[in-house]
Write a protein that holds these residues in place. Structure first.
Motif, PDB file in Angstrom:
ATOM      1  N   SER A 188       0.827  -1.208   0.000  1.00 41.64           N
ATOM      2  CA  SER A 188       0.000   0.000   0.000  1.00 41.64           C
ATOM      3  C   SER A 188       0.861   1.258   0.000  1.00 41.64           C
ATOM      4  O   SER A 188       0.617   2.205  -0.757  1.00 41.64           O
ATOM      5  N   GLY A 189       1.896   1.270   0.836  1.00 43.61           N
ATOM      6  CA  GLY A 189       2.788   2.427   0.888  1.00 43.61           C
ATOM      7  C   GLY A 189       3.558   2.618  -0.409  1.00 43.61           C
ATOM      8  O   GLY A 189       3.757   3.753  -0.868  1.00 43.61           O
ATOM      9  N   ALA A 190       3.984   1.496  -1.025  1.00 44.85           N
ATOM     10  CA  ALA A 190       4.708   1.584  -2.292  1.00 44.85           C
ATOM     11  C   ALA A 190       3.819   2.161  -3.390  1.00 44.85           C
ATOM     12  O   ALA A 190       4.273   2.966  -4.217  1.00 44.85           O
ATOM     13  N   LEU A 191       2.542   1.783  -3.397  1.00 46.23           N
ATOM     14  CA  LEU A 191       1.616   2.324  -4.395  1.00 46.23           C
ATOM     15  C   LEU A 191       1.387   3.820  -4.161  1.00 46.23           C
ATOM     16  O   LEU A 191       1.335   4.604  -5.122  1.00 46.23           O
ATOM     17  N   ASP A 192       1.267   4.218  -2.904  1.00 47.28           N
ATOM     18  CA  ASP A 192       1.142   5.651  -2.591  1.00 47.28           C
ATOM     19  C   ASP A 192       2.334   6.430  -3.141  1.00 47.28           C
ATOM     20  O   ASP A 192       2.185   7.514  -3.711  1.00 47.28           O
ATOM     21  N   LEU A 222       1.021  14.571  -3.041  1.00 43.39           N
ATOM     22  CA  LEU A 222       0.870  14.518  -1.586  1.00 43.39           C
ATOM     23  C   LEU A 222       0.659  13.101  -1.066  1.00 43.39           C
ATOM     24  O   LEU A 222       0.655  12.875   0.138  1.00 43.39           O
ATOM     25  N   GLY A 223       0.501  12.152  -1.981  1.00 44.18           N
ATOM     26  CA  GLY A 223       0.404  10.766  -1.555  1.00 44.18           C
ATOM     27  C   GLY A 223       1.674  10.279  -0.880  1.00 44.18           C
ATOM     28  O   GLY A 223       1.658   9.261  -0.183  1.00 44.18           O
ATOM     29  N   SER A 224       2.777  11.005  -1.071  1.00 44.02           N
ATOM     30  CA  SER A 224       4.022  10.626  -0.406  1.00 44.02           C
ATOM     31  C   SER A 224       3.883  10.724   1.115  1.00 44.02           C
ATOM     32  O   SER A 224       4.520   9.974   1.855  1.00 44.02           O
ATOM     33  N   ILE A 228       4.462   7.686   3.973  1.00 50.10           N
ATOM     34  CA  ILE A 228       5.201   7.741   5.248  1.00 50.10           C
ATOM     35  C   ILE A 228       4.331   7.217   6.388  1.00 50.10           C
ATOM     36  O   ILE A 228       4.795   6.453   7.245  1.00 50.10           O
ATOM     37  N   VAL A 229       3.064   7.616   6.388  1.00 47.74           N
ATOM     38  CA  VAL A 229       2.136   7.146   7.426  1.00 47.74           C
ATOM     39  C   VAL A 229       1.975   5.629   7.337  1.00 47.74           C
ATOM     40  O   VAL A 229       1.967   4.927   8.361  1.00 47.74           O
TER      41      VAL A 229
END
Length: 382
Positions: A188-192, A222-224, A228-229
């Protein structure tokens, strides 16, 4: 349940319940303001709602359901050490925490589909790239949904996880859920991160001025922050296998809500430019101001879908979003931008989105050379 006498008074008094309620309510309230602003831009200023707006509304509903279940779990004792709770409190806290993870996961997975919808309509990637984006988005939702399936299916019967009166049960190793959830969170974070970097790469390949490149890349990237979250949230996942479930999953509950809010807000911000310009009375990302422009912004319903015009000299692409740029490759100053229509040109019309004008010069030689020269421009958008 262990006796509370085994805990020191300081530890027994620890309670993350208030933090769960406050953070969840504040984050989701702020998220609601951004969604309301988004719907105002799309529904009132532009007068044209899109599929991604519906996805964002569904995500927000899931966010508030997460808050409701979090409050219910805290009322039952979630946030406190399990050793200080009675059987009824443990049952309620575990049940509502688990139920709350269902809309919580959906609150940060569904907005990814809205982000992909926005980027594919705005940046017009190739068919192959568009397929890749949607495949990654749908796959991410399915992988995250798998966390919910394992959470409720790790014990047979499932209710044995919160019903302490059931003694005959069969459960898998709890670290199967932990390991899978860490993998899902990382994906999920990688896709963001990918969805944040993709528009920046496209925009920086254009000959826009640096200020505009940075502004547009920031708005669309801003998905970056959500990335991080998501990364930090994965460090809280091992709490799912803890014997002190009601205390150790408190941070996971909080950061699940924060991740959902951050993804929704990141998806809303790129759409809010018209509202910002109405409030401040100037073209925030442009070179000149025109407050009257937005009085009738989006009132025309004729441009219901992307329009494309191709001639021997120009190709014009109109997208549905208000990131208006008129690009002229042959500009004398080397810049590829023209924010507003040229003054004194009554035929110039404002676009609903990005407008790209590309000047193409074709030198005709022999018949073979002419054919080869034309072919490379036939699919220039791929």
């Amino acid at each position: 349940m262990s006796s509370s006498a085994s805990l020191s008074p300081e530890i027994a008094a620890q309670d993350k319940g208030p933090s769960i309620v406050v953070v969840s309510c504040v984050v989701t309230s702020i998220t609601t303001l951004f969604v309301a602003a988004r719907l105002y831009v799309r529904g009132v200023i532009q007068r044209k709602l899109q599929l991604d707006d519906a996805l964002i509304v569904i995500s927000l509903i899931c966010g508030w359901l997460t808050v409701a279940f979090a409050v219910a779990s805290v009322a039952s004792g979630n946030g406190k050490h399990i050793a200080v709770l009675n059987a009824e409190q443990i049952s309620g806290a575990v049940l509502w925490t688990m139920v709350g993870f269902v809309p919580g996961v959906l609150s940060f997975s569904i907005p990814k589909l809205a982000a992909i919808y926005l980027l594919t309509r705005l940046l017009e990637p190739s068919k192959r790239h568009r397929t890749l984006l949607w495949t990654m988005g749908v796959l991410c939702v399915l992988i995250l949904t798998g966390c919910i399936a394992i959470l409720f299916g790790q014990c047979t019967p499932s209710r044995a996880q919160w019903d302490l009166t059931i003694t005959e049960k069969t459960c898998i190793n709890p670290y199967i859920l932990v390991d899978y959830s860490i993998f899902a969170g990382a994906f999920s974070g990688a896709l963001d991160l990918y969805l944040a970097l993709y528009p920046a790469i496209v925009l920086f390949s254009l000959q826009l001025n640096k200020k505009k490149k940075i502004a547009l890349s920031a708005a669309l990237g801003l998905g970056s922050v959500a990335c991080i979250v998501a990364i930090y949230k994965t460090t809280r996942i091992p709490g799912l296998a803890s014997s002190d479930f009601t205390y150790d999953t408190s941070d996971l509950t909080i950061w699940t809500c924060v991740e959902g809010g951050s993804v929704i807000i990141a998806t809303c911000i790129p759409v809010l430019r018209p509202l910002v310009e109405v409030i401040f009375g100037r073209r925030v990302l442009g070179s000149s101001g025109d407050r009257k422009y937005y009085k009738n912004y989006g009132t025309s319903r004729s441009a219901t879908k992307d329009e494309m015009e191709l001639s021997s000299r120009k190709r014009r692409v109109k997208g549905p979003y208000d990131l208006e740029t008129n690009i002229d490759v042959a500009a004398k100053d080397g810049s590829q931008e023209e924010i507003l229509p040229r003054d004194g040109d009554p035929s110039a019309k404002r676009a609903d989105g990005i407008v790209r004008t590309q000047e193409v010069t074709i030198d005709y030689g022999d018949d073979k050379g002419s054919t080869d020269g034309l072919k490379k421009y036939e699919n220039w958008n791929r």
